[in-house]
Write an enzyme that holds these catalytic residues in place. Structure first.
Site, PDB file in Angstrom:
ATOM      1  N   GLU A 201      -6.926   1.009 -11.252  1.00 59.32           N
ATOM      2  CA  GLU A 201      -8.574   0.913 -10.571  1.00 59.32           C
ATOM      3  C   GLU A 201      -9.549   1.227 -11.773  1.00 59.32           C
ATOM      4  O   GLU A 201      -9.384   2.271 -12.339  1.00 59.32           O
ATOM      5  CB  GLU A 201      -8.617   1.399  -9.410  1.00 59.32           C
ATOM      6  CG  GLU A 201      -7.995   0.814  -8.304  1.00 59.32           C
ATOM      7  CD  GLU A 201      -8.295   1.366  -7.111  1.00 59.32           C
ATOM      8  OE1 GLU A 201      -9.592   1.870  -6.914  1.00 59.32           O
ATOM      9  OE2 GLU A 201      -7.667   1.487  -5.957  1.00 59.32           O
TER      10      GLU A 201
ATOM     11  N   GLU B  66      -4.251   7.155  -4.363  1.00 60.61           N
ATOM     12  CA  GLU B  66      -5.206   8.062  -4.290  1.00 60.61           C
ATOM     13  C   GLU B  66      -4.921   9.302  -3.118  1.00 60.61           C
ATOM     14  O   GLU B  66      -5.866   9.564  -2.323  1.00 60.61           O
ATOM     15  CB  GLU B  66      -6.642   7.783  -4.299  1.00 60.61           C
ATOM     16  CG  GLU B  66      -7.079   6.873  -5.413  1.00 60.61           C
ATOM     17  CD  GLU B  66      -8.545   6.276  -5.377  1.00 60.61           C
ATOM     18  OE1 GLU B  66      -9.043   6.593  -4.606  1.00 60.61           O
ATOM     19  OE2 GLU B  66      -8.976   5.751  -6.508  1.00 60.61           O
TER      20      GLU B  66
END
Ligand code: FCB
Length: 449
Positions: free
Chosen positions: A356, A170
């Site tokens: 995720e 991320e």
């Protein structure tokens, strides 16, 4: 939607859980680990909601055999974890790596293999060595070199046993939570800095890819992005344009350069003097071919025009009457379908992994010792049904990693937000599989649900 069964998916589909080093390991001062930006950030009052830190967390540093047993008992065939850079290079770089740090991960990876868990390693899940932050952190171009050296050392030591490599987790969060909003380490609030951080992180990804390939000839490499499906708050031209801008920074700012298109011109033209410094060859480096795209999916966003608000003059609107997790994140499995459809249509990565996906609720341990997290179980079931639909549409999604194996240190929220399929009592370190974890286990063992 139901029944849902594992055999609806390919036999080589990767089923796993995700974790990250700072969130679970603890052992912050053990075996030569250096200080990370998260140790430093947590030490300042007001940064973490419950005043906590990851210095003990799930004590995974000592309890990892038990935790890997849990992952095996669930029936997963893969496990995503991250390496704490300050365990390998306590001050960020150096001629000699910290052997004890390498040994820890070596044992951990052996432990995965012994249990039939395919290791999926993330090199950077936000715990930058503090010593590098003191020299400017990711805003300093030298951190790119440091990351490449670190990636080189780790891939040389573990590459004989790890095929799947995720460079960064991320980058949006690294850049904007950490350096623009200041809600994550290192707590900087500067848009120009955030954009430079973002660029340097992307360059470091691109530079690390060939280094990992050289050390691990059969490596499969990708980055994991946090992506969001977006909708305009109304049909007004202003809200529609705002949604495009929001998408530009949240999604396209990463997807476009990684897929060889450079930074989105519409956003670049809005940056003015905040635009990052880009060196010759950087855009080609960022676009270095990879093997898969990791997508972390949590929630959609509804966007409205908001003159004067934030860098893109946009605002995320909280609509009423939608299902939300305890974090306030909208629950939208259909959003995952929309998002992956878009990624596939616009960018065509060869393989996509949901690296995720998960939810947080206020879990309670019952008098019987059970954690009946019906909402999380329902969230998981519906997102797996969505994953099945995505696959049925011909989109090459090849794996799903639930966030997370364990309740853990949820960054600025401390231990308030539980995301685990396993409950952790942070006083006693007792682990208890929640109803959601039991459902995942039944599903993975082939029961029809
Ligand atoms: C993601 C992070 C992960 C975890 C989840 C809830 O953004 O990658 O570490 O905190 O959110």
């Amino acid at each position: 939607m139901l029944p849902l069964k594992r055999s609806d998916f390919a036999t080589d589909f990767r089923w796993g859980c995700s974790t990250s080093s700072y969130q679970i390991e603890g052992g912050a001062e053990l075996d030569g680990r250096g200080e990370s930006i998260w140790d430093r950030f947590c030490a300042t009052r007001g940064h973490i909601r419950d005043g906590s830190s990851g210095s003990v967390a799930c004590d995974h540093y000592h309890r990892w055999p038990q935790d890997l047993d849990l992952a095996r008992e669930l029936g997963t065939n893969a496990y995503r974890f991250s390496i704490a850079w300050p365990r390998i290079f306590p001050t960020g770089r150096g001629k000699v790596a910290n052997q004890k740090g390498l040994d820890f991960y070596s044992r951990l990876v052996d432990g995965m293999l012994e249990r039939g868990l395919e290791p999926w390693v993330t090199l950077y899940h936000w715990d930058l060595p503090q010593a590098l932050q003191e020299q400017g952190g990711w805003a300093n171009r030298a951190t790119v070199d440091a990351f490449v050296e670190y990636s080189d050392v780790v891939s040389r030591h573990l590459g004989d046993r790890i095929t799947h490599w995720i460079t960064h987790n991320e980058p949006w969060c690294t850049a904007f939570h950490g350096n623009y909003e200041g809600v994550h380490a290192p707590g900087i609030k500067n848009f120009k800095t955030a954009l430079q951080v973002c660029h340097n992180v992307l360059v470091s990804h691109g530079q690390a890819v060939p280094v990992i390939r050289r050390n691990v000839p059969n490596a499969r490499i990708g980055a994991a992005l946090s992506l969001h499906p977006l909708k305009a708050a109304s049909d007004s031209a202003a809200d529609v344009a705002a949604t495009l801008r929001h998408d530009g920074l949240r999604n396209r700012w990463f997807l476009d350069p990684l897929h060889g298109r450079g930074y989105p011109a519409d956003i670049w033209s809005l940056l003015g003097e905040s635009a990052p410094l880009v060196q010759d060859g950087d855009m080609a480096t960022i676009a270095t071919p990879t093997d898969f795209l990791g997508v972390n999916y949590y929630f959609p966003e509804i966007v409205a025009d908001a003159p004067g608000h934030g860098a893109m003059a946009t605002r995320v609107v909280e609509t009423k009457n939608v299902e939300r997790t305890a974090f306030g994140w909208e629950v939208s499995p259909e959003g995952m379908v929309t998002l992956l459809g878009r990624v596939h249509r616009d960018y065509q990565p060869a393989e996509i992994y949901l690296t995720e996906n998960g939810s947080t609720y206020d879990d309670v341990v019952g008098v019987d010792g059970e954690v009946d997290d019906a909402q999380r179980r329902s969230y998981l079931v519906r997102h797996l049904a969505a994953a099945r639909e995505i696959v049925a549409q011909g989109i090459p999604v090849k794996g799903y990693f639930a966030w997370s194996l364990l309740d853990n240190f949820e960054w600025a929220e401390g231990y308030i937000r539980r995301f685990g399929l396993t409950h952790v009592d942070f006083q006693t370190q007792q682990r208890r599989l929640k109803a959601s974890g039991k459902w995942y286990r039944a599903f993975l063992q082939g029961e029809e649900t």
